[in-house]
Design a protein around this motif. Structure first.
Motif, mmCIF file in Angstrom:
data_model
loop_
_atom_site.group_PDB
_atom_site.id
_atom_site.type_symbol
_atom_site.label_atom_id
_atom_site.label_comp_id
_atom_site.label_asym_id
_atom_site.label_seq_id
_atom_site.Cartn_x
_atom_site.Cartn_y
_atom_site.Cartn_z
ATOM 1 N N VAL A 203 47.597 43.346 15.897
ATOM 2 C CA VAL A 203 46.632 42.264 16.005
ATOM 3 C C VAL A 203 47.100 41.279 17.054
ATOM 4 N N VAL A 204 46.224 40.895 17.948
ATOM 5 C CA VAL A 204 46.579 39.931 18.981
ATOM 6 C C VAL A 204 46.697 38.555 18.347
ATOM 7 N N PRO A 205 47.829 37.865 18.496
ATOM 8 C CA PRO A 205 47.984 36.551 17.882
ATOM 9 C C PRO A 205 47.054 35.539 18.538
ATOM 10 N N PRO A 206 46.529 34.593 17.743
ATOM 11 C CA PRO A 206 45.667 33.574 18.329
ATOM 12 C C PRO A 206 46.471 32.652 19.232
ATOM 13 N N GLY A 207 45.801 32.041 20.183
ATOM 14 C CA GLY A 207 46.495 31.117 21.064
ATOM 15 C C GLY A 207 45.579 30.624 22.157
ATOM 16 N N ASP A 208 46.002 29.550 22.826
ATOM 17 C CA ASP A 208 45.212 28.965 23.894
ATOM 18 C C ASP A 208 45.525 29.583 25.247
ATOM 19 N N ASP A 209 46.580 30.406 25.313
ATOM 20 C CA ASP A 209 46.934 31.052 26.566
ATOM 21 C C ASP A 209 45.754 31.894 27.053
ATOM 22 N N VAL A 210 45.497 31.837 28.345
ATOM 23 C CA VAL A 210 44.314 32.503 28.884
ATOM 24 C C VAL A 210 44.364 34.015 28.678
ATOM 25 N N ILE A 211 45.542 34.601 28.744
ATOM 26 C CA ILE A 211 45.644 36.057 28.532
ATOM 27 C C ILE A 211 45.358 36.387 27.073
ATOM 28 N N ALA A 212 45.870 35.577 26.143
ATOM 29 C CA ALA A 212 45.589 35.803 24.726
ATOM 30 C C ALA A 212 44.095 35.682 24.449
ATOM 31 N N ARG A 213 43.443 34.681 25.087
ATOM 32 C CA ARG A 213 42.004 34.523 24.891
ATOM 33 C C ARG A 213 41.237 35.702 25.489
ATOM 34 N N ALA A 214 41.728 36.200 26.621
ATOM 35 C CA ALA A 214 41.082 37.369 27.222
ATOM 36 C C ALA A 214 41.217 38.585 26.310
ATOM 37 N N GLN A 215 42.392 38.748 25.712
ATOM 38 C CA GLN A 215 42.585 39.864 24.783
ATOM 39 C C GLN A 215 41.628 39.756 23.600
ATOM 40 N N GLN A 216 41.512 38.557 23.039
ATOM 41 C CA GLN A 216 40.619 38.376 21.903
ATOM 42 C C GLN A 216 39.182 38.728 22.277
ATOM 43 N N TRP A 217 38.746 38.306 23.472
ATOM 44 C CA TRP A 217 37.374 38.599 23.892
ATOM 45 C C TRP A 217 37.193 40.095 24.120
ATOM 46 N N MET A 218 38.185 40.737 24.715
ATOM 47 C CA MET A 218 38.091 42.180 24.937
ATOM 48 C C MET A 218 38.002 42.931 23.616
ATOM 49 N N LEU A 219 38.723 42.464 22.599
ATOM 50 C CA LEU A 219 38.708 43.135 21.301
ATOM 51 C C LEU A 219 37.331 43.091 20.651
ATOM 52 N N VAL A 220 36.633 41.962 20.804
ATOM 53 C CA VAL A 220 35.309 41.875 20.183
ATOM 54 C C VAL A 220 34.225 42.444 21.082
ATOM 55 N N SER A 221 34.621 42.912 22.263
ATOM 56 C CA SER A 221 33.659 43.471 23.221
ATOM 57 C C SER A 221 33.941 44.930 23.529
ATOM 58 N N LEU A 222 34.614 45.628 22.599
ATOM 59 C CA LEU A 222 35.034 47.002 22.871
ATOM 60 C C LEU A 222 33.864 47.916 23.204
ATOM 61 N N GLU A 223 32.689 47.656 22.623
ATOM 62 C CA GLU A 223 31.547 48.540 22.858
ATOM 63 C C GLU A 223 31.045 48.470 24.297
ATOM 64 N N GLN A 224 31.358 47.388 24.973
ATOM 65 C CA GLN A 224 30.856 47.212 26.334
ATOM 66 C C GLN A 224 31.688 48.004 27.336
ATOM 67 N N ASN A 225 31.088 48.321 28.450
ATOM 68 C CA ASN A 225 31.774 49.018 29.538
ATOM 69 C C ASN A 225 32.487 47.976 30.404
ATOM 70 N N LEU A 226 33.657 47.545 29.964
ATOM 71 C CA LEU A 226 34.361 46.431 30.595
ATOM 72 C C LEU A 226 35.136 46.887 31.829
ATOM 73 N N SER A 227 35.204 46.009 32.806
ATOM 74 C CA SER A 227 36.037 46.233 33.985
ATOM 75 C C SER A 227 36.991 45.059 34.131
ATOM 76 N N VAL A 228 38.083 45.273 34.839
ATOM 77 C CA VAL A 228 39.037 44.195 35.081
ATOM 78 C C VAL A 228 38.364 43.063 35.841
ATOM 79 N N LYS A 229 37.516 43.405 36.786
ATOM 80 C CA LYS A 229 36.819 42.392 37.583
ATOM 81 C C LYS A 229 35.956 41.501 36.698
ATOM 82 N N GLU A 230 35.258 42.116 35.744
ATOM 83 C CA GLU A 230 34.379 41.355 34.863
ATOM 84 C C GLU A 230 35.177 40.424 33.952
ATOM 85 N N VAL A 231 36.257 40.927 33.369
ATOM 86 C CA VAL A 231 37.067 40.105 32.474
ATOM 87 C C VAL A 231 37.728 38.968 33.244
ATOM 88 N N ALA A 232 38.255 39.287 34.418
ATOM 89 C CA ALA A 232 38.905 38.257 35.231
ATOM 90 C C ALA A 232 37.920 37.146 35.583
#
Length: 316
Positions: A203-232
């Motif tokens: 489980v990704v630990p909660p936090g205000d760090d931008v990478i941690a927040r990106a991980q949390q968003w990616m986890l709840v968006s697994l169904e989407q066809n995500l790219s590094v460009k889009e997440v960045a």
């Protein structure tokens, strides 16, 4: 036939299945080829994790006659310091060319004796990070059931010890003997490096760090066809900066991490639902069942169907 001398080292709070597996496989099922004894520091009775005690055959002096030394897992292996007499005895045995084997957390005892330095090894999946952190000279592979060399072998958690013992039988006595014992103990032989440990999703630990927040968003968006460009872009970074910062913090590229989270989601759905492979592929972001099967086997070494079967318990 020259009988192989095997010594099983019992540490305080030894894990019951871990010491029982080599005793049963070599002391009972292959007793015609092995002389198996158990030892403890001082030769006295040893408490077993979960209750009761076990009385060994002798003390560490028996290690001097060993062809193979097996260290089963024991409780609190990460933090517990071991007696100097034990680590010195293990180091000396390794230098003499004795085959050294650990089951589960027993890898920490071998690491403390310097036996694992320079090798790629494994232990129970929940302890791999600690083993790697505390012993930087050791490379830890969480993904396999068995790892090491011909003379130093380690296994993952609990029942992976059966795979390692069958691997030793195959090396010592041949495939026919290993298959015979596997049938006797009702175990399907598996290639030692052919299947992953069953690892719980981190489980990704909660936090205000931008990478941690990106991980949390990616986890709840697994169904989407995500790219590094889009997440960045979502987190106001360039693709290059995001990739660099993610790798520095997490240790792997973003898409590798994302694939691993999708595999973890697939495992969860395979184990807890009756959804079709097509539905699971869509929910985990793999798109098609074919892509899921290819990716899943590439990471775990087994098919989704085989993984689901491993977690299906019958009524009988």
């Amino acid at each position: 036939m020259i009988r192989h001398r095997m010594v099983v080292v019992l540490l305080e709070d030894v894990l019951p299945l871990d010491y029982a597996i080599p005793v049963h496989v070599f002391g009972r099922e292959a007793s015609e080829a092995y002389d198996l004894v158990t030892v403890s520091v001082g030769g006295g009775a040893v408490p077993v994790a979960g209750g009761t005690t076990v009385v060994p055959d002798g003390g560490l002096e028996l290690l001097r006659r060993a062809d193979t030394i097996v260290v089963p897992g024991y409780a609190d292996a990460v933090e517990r310091a071991l007696p100097g007499t034990l680590t010195r005895a293990l180091t000396a045995a390794h230098r003499r060319g004795v085959r050294m084997v650990s089951l589960c957390s027993g890898a920490f005892a071998l690491a403390r004796a310097g036996v694992l330095d320079g090798l790629t090894v494994t232990t129970h999946w929940s302890l791999c990070a600690e083993l790697a952190e505390r012993f930087p000279a050791v490379t830890v592979d969480q993904s396999v059931l068995v790892a090491g060399t011909e003379s130093v072998l380690t296994s993952g958690g609990v029942t992976a010890g059966v795979d390692l013992c069958l691997h030793l039988l195959n090396a010592d006595l041949g495939a026919a003997a290993a298959r015979h014992v596997a049938r006797r103990i009702v175990m399907t032989p598996r290639p030692a490096n052919g299947q992953q440990q069953f690892v719980e999703k981190a489980v990704v630990p909660p936090g205000d760090d931008v990478i941690a927040r990106a991980q949390q968003w990616m986890l709840v968006s697994l169904e989407q066809n995500l790219s590094v460009k889009e997440v960045a872009a979502r987190f106001a970074m360039s693709e290059r900066t995001f990739h660099r910062r993610f790798r520095e913090k997490i240790g792997v590229p973003p898409l590798t991490w994302l694939r691993d989270q999708r595999i973890a989601r697939v495992k969860e759905l395979l184990e807890s639902s009756e959804l079709s492979i097509e539905d699971i592929a869509r929910r985990a972001g793999f798109g098609t069942a074919t892509n899921l099967r290819v990716q899943f086997r590439g990471v775990t070494g087994v098919s989704p169907r085989e993984h689901r079967k491993s977690f299906t318990f019958g009524d009988a």
